[in-house]
Design an enzyme around this catalytic site. Structure first.
Site, PDB file in Angstrom:
ATOM      1  N   SER A 128      44.149  41.431  35.506  1.00 24.31           N
ATOM      2  CA  SER A 128      45.524  40.946  35.424  1.00 24.31           C
ATOM      3  C   SER A 128      46.440  41.757  36.319  1.00 24.31           C
ATOM      4  O   SER A 128      46.212  42.941  36.550  1.00 24.31           O
ATOM      5  CB  SER A 128      46.046  41.011  33.989  1.00 24.31           C
ATOM      6  OG  SER A 128      47.397  40.586  33.963  1.00 24.31           O
ATOM      7  N   LYS A 182      41.138  38.849  28.235  1.00 22.18           N
ATOM      8  CA  LYS A 182      42.030  38.431  29.329  1.00 22.18           C
ATOM      9  C   LYS A 182      42.695  37.088  29.000  1.00 22.18           C
ATOM     10  O   LYS A 182      43.877  36.881  29.274  1.00 22.18           O
ATOM     11  CB  LYS A 182      41.252  38.336  30.646  1.00 22.18           C
ATOM     12  CG  LYS A 182      42.022  37.692  31.803  1.00 22.18           C
ATOM     13  CD  LYS A 182      43.293  38.469  32.131  1.00 22.18           C
ATOM     14  CE  LYS A 182      43.940  38.091  33.461  1.00 22.18           C
ATOM     15  NZ  LYS A 182      44.134  36.696  33.744  1.00 22.18           N
ATOM     16  N   HIS A 185      45.383  37.725  26.573  1.00 22.06           N
ATOM     17  CA  HIS A 185      46.480  38.339  27.334  1.00 22.06           C
ATOM     18  C   HIS A 185      47.363  37.237  27.927  1.00 22.06           C
ATOM     19  O   HIS A 185      48.586  37.268  27.820  1.00 22.06           O
ATOM     20  CB  HIS A 185      45.931  39.230  28.449  1.00 22.06           C
ATOM     21  CG  HIS A 185      46.944  39.595  29.499  1.00 22.06           C
ATOM     22  ND1 HIS A 185      47.337  38.703  30.481  1.00 22.06           N
ATOM     23  CD2 HIS A 185      47.666  40.717  29.705  1.00 22.06           C
ATOM     24  CE1 HIS A 185      48.265  39.263  31.237  1.00 22.06           C
ATOM     25  NE2 HIS A 185      48.466  40.491  30.796  1.00 22.06           N
ATOM     26  N   ASN A 186      46.742  36.260  28.553  1.00 24.83           N
ATOM     27  CA  ASN A 186      47.514  35.187  29.166  1.00 24.83           C
ATOM     28  C   ASN A 186      48.231  34.334  28.121  1.00 24.83           C
ATOM     29  O   ASN A 186      49.361  33.895  28.351  1.00 24.83           O
ATOM     30  CB  ASN A 186      46.599  34.306  30.021  1.00 24.83           C
ATOM     31  CG  ASN A 186      46.203  34.983  31.322  1.00 24.83           C
ATOM     32  OD1 ASN A 186      46.190  36.209  31.405  1.00 24.83           O
ATOM     33  ND2 ASN A 186      45.883  34.204  32.324  1.00 24.83           N
ATOM     34  N   GLU A 189      51.170  36.166  27.147  1.00 20.33           N
ATOM     35  CA  GLU A 189      52.106  36.066  28.275  1.00 20.33           C
ATOM     36  C   GLU A 189      52.915  34.754  28.187  1.00 20.33           C
ATOM     37  O   GLU A 189      54.133  34.752  28.369  1.00 20.33           O
ATOM     38  CB  GLU A 189      51.302  36.138  29.571  1.00 20.33           C
ATOM     39  CG  GLU A 189      52.062  35.914  30.853  1.00 20.33           C
ATOM     40  CD  GLU A 189      51.079  35.829  32.037  1.00 20.33           C
ATOM     41  OE1 GLU A 189      50.193  36.697  32.156  1.00 20.33           O
ATOM     42  OE2 GLU A 189      51.184  34.868  32.822  1.00 20.33           O
TER      43      GLU A 189
END
Ligand code: 2AM
Length: 473
Positions: A128, A182, A185-186, A189
């Site tokens: 990222s 990941k 994480h997105n 976000e």
């Protein structure tokens, strides 16, 4: 001289990652399907370090010292499989293929299992930080076999972002754990961006501030507990004036948000795991709603309240509290999802370590993440971040303002799906009794789905059309 690591796939992300590695003193073999890209990289950036350009797959593999560390930076999906199929036969046991793309974790699990049979380590690594991060220090989330990290970890640590002397990379867990983390994480976000967007909308239409004034509000927030990359760039975007029209940039951009899919994957996976991630889901749906021009056009004339803006200095402060509280909820949901997947797949993910490596390099990097690190450090078995001492206090302190902001938004007809769903989640978890009891009654009525009782063990069914007698199911 053999290369310590190789990068194949030299579009922007791959090229920047290769340059980052070379700048840190590693000898980097570089390869691309179309050799022109390899040539261009060496011509343009060869002075930054030691690159070993390779035209063919065989040359590329031969250039690498053993165990070979081969990083694949191609578009997720069929291209990744094509590249693996090309290179796997050329590798030997102990070598490793690192997929630095945004693969779905299920694909990573499949690829890892297939390569394990050949003795080749497959490391699905979430990266990222975008192009800038790849070049100057990303947050890296490698999965795959733990032993692969011995040979790979030091290299990744040398190129990752660094916060307080701690590199933003750690071995996440086996097989697909890295790509899963990941993905979440997105998803987080998405939620964070939606909450910021709602804050802007409220400041604009409930407080009547101009984009330039709101930029100042965000700048101020960025000096406090909300300090983060996303708040920082929000101020930049809001302060920007369109050169062509002289209007605020935000007013000339078409209001239809797009998405590439990792937010959607997060929600799909959460549904499969049975984990409530309303904040992330609402963020994905908010983008979806914005993109449905047909729906919005059809519904444009539906009535709503007049949006009378009140210039009220205290309101911006209330929005800050609502944003902080909603953000806590969104992160609590995302970490819950990682926790659930970790249990489901036997990954044993260290949630505090995840928070630690998100403190720098990645899009959601923020001061806030150090609080999450501290929460899991204090109690690794934390069920939900909402009850951690620091967060519980922040929520308690914010809740009056939070409720006021959601109420104001409803009264003025300003959509705040993120704030509202976060508050509903908070109140649902707090509730002594939920109306789920009624839901169970309905399910038993129409489908004999049975229910459990508060006072006795067992499953029960009421004979709704037969004297309403209760029987044990
Ligand atoms: P190219 O330059 O030859 O197109 C992003 O698209 C990167 O992935 C590019 O480096 C691209 O190579 C590479 N790529 C896409 N599909 C590929 C495939 N099937 N095999 C190898 N590389 C591929």
């Amino acid at each position: 001289q053999k290369a310590q690591i190789g990068v194949t796939g030299l579009a922007t992300m791959g090229r920047n990652l290769a340059r980052n590695l070379a700048r840190r003193g590693h000898t980097v073999a570089v390869h691309n399907r179309t050799a022109a890209r390899t040539k261009a990289l060496v011509e343009e950036f060869g002075h930054e370090g030691t690159f070993v350009p390779a035209e063919t797959a065989e040359e590329f593999v031969a250039a690498l010292e053993r165990p070979r560390r081969l990083v694949v930076m191609v578009k997720a999906g069929a291209a990744t499989d094509a590249v693996i199929d090309e290179f796997a036969p050329l590798l030997e046991p102990g070598d490793m293929i690192v997929d630095g793309g945004n693969a779905h974790f299920a694909d990573t699990r499949r690829r890892e299992a297939a390569l394990r049979e050949r003795g080749v380590h497959f490391v699905g690594a979430g990266i990222s930080g975008g192009e800038e991060g790849a070049l100057n220090g990303p947050s890296i989330m490698p999965g795959g076999p733990a032993e692969s990290y011995e040979a790979l970890g030091p290299l990744l640590e040398s190129i990752a972002a660094n916060v307080d002397g701690v590199p933003c990379v750690t071995h996440i867990g086996p097989d697909g754990a890295g790509h899963f983390v990941k993905m979440v994480h997105n998803g987080i976000e998405y939620a964070d961006m939606q909450l910021i967007a709602e804050s802007y909308d409220l400041l604009r239409h409930a407080a009547g501030l101009s984009p330039a004034e709101i930029a100042e509000v965000f700048r101020t927030w960025n000096t406090g507990r909300l300090e983060s990359y996303l708040i920082e760039i929000t101020a930049e975007v809001l302060a920007h004036t369109d050169a062509a029209t002289g209007e605020p940039f935000v007013d000339v951009v078409l209001d239809r948000a797009e998405q590439k899919g990792t937010g959607r994957w997060t929600v799909q996976t959460a549904l499969d795991l049975g984990v409530p991630v309303g904040g992330i889901a609402e963020a994905v749906f908010a983008r979806s709603v914005s993109g449905h021009a047909d729906l919005r056009e059809a519904a444009r004339d539906l009535p709503g309240p007049a949006r009378e803006a009140t210039k009220d200095a205290a309101f911006a402060d209330a929005v800050e509290r609502a944003l902080y509280a909603s953000k806590i909820v969104a992160y609590a949901q995302g970490f819950h999802q990682i926790q659930a997947a970790s249990a489901e797949y036997g990954w044993d993910v260290d949630l505090g370590a995840v928070a630690t490596i998100w403190r720098g390099g990645c899009i959601i990097r923020a001061r806030f993440l150090d609080r999450i690190r501290a929460a899991y450090e204090a109690d690794p078995r934390t069920v939900t971040l909402l009850t951690d001492g620091y967060f519980a206090e922040a929520l308690a302190e914010a809740q009056d303002a939070w409720r006021g902001v959601v109420a104001t938004a409803a009264r003025l007809g300003i959509p705040t799906p993120g704030f509202s769903s976060a508050l509903a989640y908070y109140d649902s978890l707090r509730a002594e009794r939920l109306p789920a009891a009624l839901t169970q009654g309905q399910r038993d009525f129409f489908g004999a789905h049975t229910y459990r009782r508060v006072d006795r063990e067992g499953a029960f069914h009421t004979l709704w059309s037969d004297g309403r007698r209760e029987v044990e199911a």
